[in-house]
Design a protein around this motif. Sequence first.
Motif, PDB file in Angstrom:
ATOM      1  N   GLY A1353       6.453   8.966  -1.891  1.00 56.39           N
ATOM      2  CA  GLY A1353       6.030   7.618  -2.245  1.00 56.39           C
ATOM      3  C   GLY A1353       4.536   7.549  -2.494  1.00 56.39           C
ATOM      4  N   ASN A1354       4.093   6.418  -2.976  1.00 56.98           N
ATOM      5  CA  ASN A1354       2.679   6.241  -3.258  1.00 56.98           C
ATOM      6  C   ASN A1354       1.932   5.816  -2.002  1.00 56.98           C
ATOM      7  OD1 ASN A1354       2.576   6.590  -6.324  1.00 56.98           O
ATOM      8  ND2 ASN A1354       4.257   5.162  -6.032  1.00 56.98           N
ATOM      9  N   ARG A1355       0.629   6.053  -1.998  1.00 51.07           N
ATOM     10  CA  ARG A1355      -0.168   5.821  -0.792  1.00 51.07           C
ATOM     11  C   ARG A1355      -0.075   4.359  -0.342  1.00 51.07           C
ATOM     12  NH1 ARG A1355      -5.270   9.297   0.577  1.00 51.07           N
ATOM     13  NH2 ARG A1355      -3.489  10.609   1.040  1.00 51.07           N
ATOM     14  N   ASP A1356       0.078   4.186   0.949  1.00 54.58           N
ATOM     15  CA  ASP A1356       0.154   2.865   1.589  1.00 54.58           C
ATOM     16  C   ASP A1356       1.393   2.069   1.185  1.00 54.58           C
ATOM     17  OD1 ASP A1356      -2.269   3.372   2.856  1.00 54.58           O
ATOM     18  OD2 ASP A1356      -3.441   2.477   1.237  1.00 54.58           O
ATOM     19  N   HIS A1357       2.398   2.758   0.638  1.00 56.75           N
ATOM     20  CA  HIS A1357       3.605   2.009   0.238  1.00 56.75           C
ATOM     21  C   HIS A1357       4.312   1.429   1.452  1.00 56.75           C
ATOM     22  CE1 HIS A1357       6.894   4.820   1.504  1.00 56.75           C
ATOM     23  NE2 HIS A1357       5.898   5.682   1.505  1.00 56.75           N
ATOM     24  N   HIS A1358       4.066   2.007   2.631  1.00 58.02           N
ATOM     25  CA  HIS A1358       4.739   1.522   3.840  1.00 58.02           C
ATOM     26  C   HIS A1358       4.289   0.108   4.213  1.00 58.02           C
ATOM     27  CE1 HIS A1358       0.925   3.241   5.234  1.00 58.02           C
ATOM     28  NE2 HIS A1358       1.009   2.413   6.257  1.00 58.02           N
ATOM     29  N   THR A1359       3.223  -0.380   3.590  1.00 54.75           N
ATOM     30  CA  THR A1359       2.757  -1.745   3.874  1.00 54.75           C
ATOM     31  C   THR A1359       3.407  -2.780   2.949  1.00 54.75           C
ATOM     32  OG1 THR A1359       0.860  -1.549   2.367  1.00 54.75           O
ATOM     33  CG2 THR A1359       0.531  -0.857   4.644  1.00 54.75           C
ATOM     34  N   ASP A1360       4.221  -2.324   1.997  1.00 55.59           N
ATOM     35  CA  ASP A1360       4.866  -3.253   1.067  1.00 55.59           C
ATOM     36  C   ASP A1360       5.839  -4.169   1.800  1.00 55.59           C
ATOM     37  OD1 ASP A1360       3.489  -1.886  -0.853  1.00 55.59           O
ATOM     38  OD2 ASP A1360       5.227  -0.929  -1.780  1.00 55.59           O
ATOM     39  N   ASN A1361       6.122  -5.296   1.185  1.00 53.70           N
ATOM     40  CA  ASN A1361       7.122  -6.214   1.721  1.00 53.70           C
ATOM     41  C   ASN A1361       8.509  -5.925   1.167  1.00 53.70           C
ATOM     42  OD1 ASN A1361       5.925  -8.056   3.572  1.00 53.70           O
ATOM     43  ND2 ASN A1361       4.711  -8.862   1.900  1.00 53.70           N
ATOM     44  N   SER A1362       8.570  -5.169   0.090  1.00 55.99           N
ATOM     45  CA  SER A1362       9.845  -4.898  -0.572  1.00 55.99           C
ATOM     46  C   SER A1362      10.445  -3.598  -0.043  1.00 55.99           C
ATOM     47  CB  SER A1362       9.633  -4.805  -2.078  1.00 55.99           C
ATOM     48  OG  SER A1362       8.773  -3.719  -2.382  1.00 55.99           O
TER      49      SER A1362
END
Length: 1484
Positions: A1353-1362
Amino acid sequence: MYNYSSSIYSTKSKDVGAGILKAENIKTLIEDDDSDEDTDLIDEEEYSHLLNKNRLSRFDCVASLFASAECTVGQDMFRTLSQFPIAFPLIIPKLDEADKFKVMLPLFTGPVIKWETEPGTIVENHLFIDPFKLIVAVRIGTNPQGKSTILNQLMTSNTMFSSWSEPRAEYGIPHMIDGSIEFTWLTQETCQVNLWNDVFEDYYKKGANKEIVLLANLHGDALEYPDQIKFLSQFPSSFLVFLMPGHTQNQIKDFEELVGSRKIVFGYVNHRNVRDKKKYAIDTNYLMQDKTLKKVRMMFKEALDASFDIINTLRLGESQDASFNIINTLRLGESLRMTENIETRESQDLINFVKDKKCRHIKLKVFQLQRKQQSEDGLQIWRNNNELQELIRTYTKILKLSLRERRRALAHLEREVSRISMIESAEARNQAVLKKNELRKSSLSNRGQENEKKIREEIAKIWEEVDNMSLGLEHFFRELGEIYKIFSVNHPDSEIVTKLPEFYSELLIGGQTIELLDGDAGSISEAWFSAICGHICSKFPKLRIFVISILGLQSSGKSTLLNALFACRFAVSVGRCTRGLFMRLLFLNKDLSEKLNFDAFILIDTEGLGAPEKMDDPESEKKDRILATFAIGVSNLTILNVLGESMRDLTEILQIAIVTMARLEKAGMAPDILMVQHISERNVSRLSEPEEKFRAALKDALKIAEEKDIEMGISNIDCLRIIDERIRKGQLLKQFRPFKNGATAYAPPSEQYHEDVVNLYNSIIEDCKNSKNKIEFSEWHSLIQNYWNAVSHEDFAVRFKNIKEIYEFINLGKRIAILKETIERSFQKHEELIKQEIRLNLQNWSSDDTSDKTDKIRDKCLDLIKTELEKVPGNNQSTMCEECMKTHKVRIDLEEYLKNKNNEKCEKETIQTIREYINLNRKRISARLKQMLEASFIRKGISSESLDIINKNLESILKNMPNKGFSDYERKQKVEQVWNSLRNHILLKVDVISIEKEIDKEVENEYSSNSELYGRYKTNASPPKLSNHKAYNFINMMKNRCTSPYMELNHLNALEKKLKNLINIIFENRAAKYFYHGVIRDLGREINYIISQLNFSPDFKWNVHLYAFLEFKPKMIEFQKDWDKENTQLGMLDQKKDEYLNIIDTQLQYGHRLISEGHIAGDYLLRVIHKLAMNAGNRERIDEVLGLSWMSNAETIRLKYFAELTSQVYIGNKNEAIQYFLHPQQNIEIWFKNQVNGHTSGKPRKKYEDTFDAEFKRVFQEIRNCQNFEEIRNFISDYMTQVDNVDYKLDLNRNQIITESDLNILRENIEKELKVKRNSRNEPFKNPSDDKTVMGRIGCTESCFWCGALCWGNRDHHTDNSSTKTHHTSHQPRGLALVIIQDSGELNPASCHDLGPTWDVKYRGKGPINWEVAKTTDFSDWKFDAHCNYHFNDLMRWFFAQLHQDLAEHRNDAIQASYYELSEYYCVGLDYNSIMSKLITSIK
């Protein structure tokens, strides 16, 4: 004239149904214009005007269409029109050149003309290639009812040729008629009954004569067009000469001289000399009487019976490159010009090669790569096959032609190779027919199953031999695909890799049909296909497509139907049916595109199901189902095509379709279908009978499907209920009446068939309009390759769904990442603009200013920060900057993409993710700017104070300076003296705190209760090696079902990575990274959160704390040092040391205030110029790195790395790959930094030089233009604000009066400093790895708990709401992370997606727990499905197969995997070239 006539024809044909291509239809077309006019009511002048206005004939329309069309289009038109009995323009006038004519022969060469010699026996003739006879009809003189009127009485259409008796003749002769030649063929389809019976029936029956007879009709007096006569005389021809009243013997003699020895049959029209009786005297007053017409028929018979002497006659089809040579060697005369030909020298060279080597030899001995076994070395086959190299060189020459010529050459090649293949296999085909008859007779005579089996086997062998001789363009395409796969790995710079995919993409965009699926090997040439599609995606990045496929039994007319619907060129040769799948890209016009919300159709023509040559093949039914499944699965709409009313055929195709649709619906995929049934019934009132048969067949198919697929519960699925409902409404079943009005080859075309085609087309358009499944070409071409890999599995529908879901998940993540990056760029742009505005506001601020003034400036800047950042990225396009416009565009694109997916939940979550990301950036930038503002106040205060101290020290030194000045050594000492004085002054004011002591103090306070831990913390210089410490005591081992008290290496690596990253988590939401009280408390809280999920022993937990503290401490010290440099007085002073040393040295060197100030000002101007140039160079370097194809996203970066590792492992260098799998995050980051920092080119340096030169010239000119001191001071002050951390202000004693002389001294010394030190400084550019955006591209480096694979995944994707916050990867065999099978100790070859729903797992003191439950409860932040691109999964398996023996040495209790385990998890038989070529293509 041409444009006018073409547009009239085009417009009219839409209105009157001119799709039925007969002269009568065009007659109707042009008669429409007459209906509104009453010529009796207009005067003579108006009538004359009307004659001129309406002089547009049927011949003008048809001739202008052919004259204006590109040759390949013209051939396509003729290929369609040649099925109908009409005449074609062989020679027409050149409209742009008087008295010149265009020979259209190239457009009419090649299509097959068919006729019956007896019932059931059809003969084929390739027009102007196979032998033929030509009868030429001409006239000498004129007569109101002339030659063409007479000839039309013998044709099936009385308007076959343009004549005085055709519609609209009263308006005058056609514009293009004089000197033109129309031609047609004389078969039962074109001849009137008596002409056929009296003349041609016996001719064609004699020995099944294959020489077709053509009739050419020259318009105008033959003696006025000698070039036309001489041209026709070159063919095997005889002449019918119609002598009109008033002809002379001299005219006859002149004509005989023109034609030489050619047979001439004279007919005398309206001959009045009774005493001079002629054999063929034709009285047009009695033209309708058969007695008169019989004379004309006998003229034909005499002409036909003539000996067609072949001396000096050109016979096409007899030489090696006959058609090419003939067309180019025909003598044309002065007035004739040959039209553009599809034949090219390049295509003819390849045709000659095929003729010489034979199709069978080429398929079996030349095209070896598409037949090779996986274990064979493709590169070696290429090197050893000289014939293949020669063929590919010749074929490449065709592909390198301009697009127009390339299409011509391929059309020529397709036509000729198909013909050669048909000729070569004709004998074998005839044998197959004979054997079929033998089989039929055997079954009728009940001679036994053994005999029938033997005959069937013989038929199968014959068909196999036919197949070996069947050669088409698809075989060239396949071989190129195999070569591309090899060359992309071994010769990546070859034009086969760099150019040919683009050439093929141009062909596909231009409407060329290409092979999608190899019907022989049952495979897609994935790297080759991806490379071609990649170029299409580059040209049309958001191409919205609607995919239409067609399915049906073999020889049911699928290709013919697609051609009729969309004017395609899918092959329809009798006996050579479609194999595999072929596709064509059909772009929609703007109006239709906007109406349908699609940009193009993709049409897929499929191999016929139930092929007779595959009878008794146990794999045949399975192959049919797989093919049907794939075609339906990749389409928006599938047309099921059935020929006839056979219950067996209907049931067979429906049963395949029902099972496929049922399974796809279970997986949430519901493509639409339309059923086309070709029936023989013409009576509308009886059409219900075939419909009832269809419904009965549907019930039978449902019954069979249920028996074969009980678990599906097919009878309950929604799609069948919908199908039945649509049948009742007439929306599903489309009944097609016969193609022709009769069963014979010469039957006229059916208007009903045309109506059925139009009706089906409208249904397709309506289906497209209502479709909710929007997909872009880029997504579709990526998915279908993986669909094909999944389609052979029983759970294909589930796999389809998973592939699609994973692809859409990854694709959405990439789109969000792109938008996030553009948002960052927008904020960066505005951050720089705000910084510059802040610098301007602080330009005249001094530390001596009152606190009120300081507060006003601060408040103004804070308000600026708030208001300007609120505008980013902006909504008003008229006020947006360039970066915000880019962000706006990407954002709109993402929103449209989400709407097309029809997933409201995902859409809302994604929009919320973007909003929060914007707010996060706004918060971060705001904090950074506020910090910069405060630092600017401090820095400017330090600068003012520092300059005061410098000036005081210099004042004392300069007073005591000797007259001769200081020596260089003395000056250097004085400079150091002043600097030390300055630094000591600042140092006395600063309270220097040891950050190391502060950290130690915090640790001591927080862990005062554990003196042992603090003691170890103080005495350990480096973190403890956790692998040496027991993580579990006996009780923990029992809980965890562990056999060892130590952590698994992959789990330990994941833990250590988290601990090392804690410092970034702590400072993630802070404005800056600097020490604060309570930081150790926050660190301890994060440590406890991590280990709370794990059942570690108490001792191990304290070791984890110790490890984290000792990792944290040096990083915190470095963070503090960096912060101090920018934000403390001493740090700021040290940064400006070079500036201050230069000021001191310059004043000591020049003494005079104006001179030294001029040099100092010049130096500062150069510093700013240099900074601006460096900023430009750095930006260029970063942009260049970001623009690299493999830098697109986290996935392509990993693939680039894996491609390098793969190539190294392949040649035996395994160490780097082993180190990666042992320590993935560390090694990929090292590699990545080396790659981006090591990328070099001259562009950044050139950008620096260009910027430096431009700024230098600007500054130099501005200084010269200044008229007084104030202007110089203002310019310099303004220019200083262009960059950060330059605080110089030209500020001489304000009370000092600056004279003109003083101004000149100042300006001269500024200019002198600029000139002397102009040379740009060779300062190295920043490493791209220092840029946040660049490093962000590497993506998330979280590793899978089970297999150790890094997230893609792309960097900081874990902070997404989706849903994109979930980690995903191409899960690898667990043994790559040194995970073993507990029972055997073998390295585990299973990947996470290999574990089935019945598996139980043990982890973190839990278990055994069902795998599905574990994924949901404890690992919901990860996806464990296979990657949507199966090649990437194969890549991981390939790595394991190559490395497992070596990796076993890195774990004491591990052994290499057994062959059984490797086979069980598909880690054997993987092809390096296939994997590498796909990797390389994916990176581009």
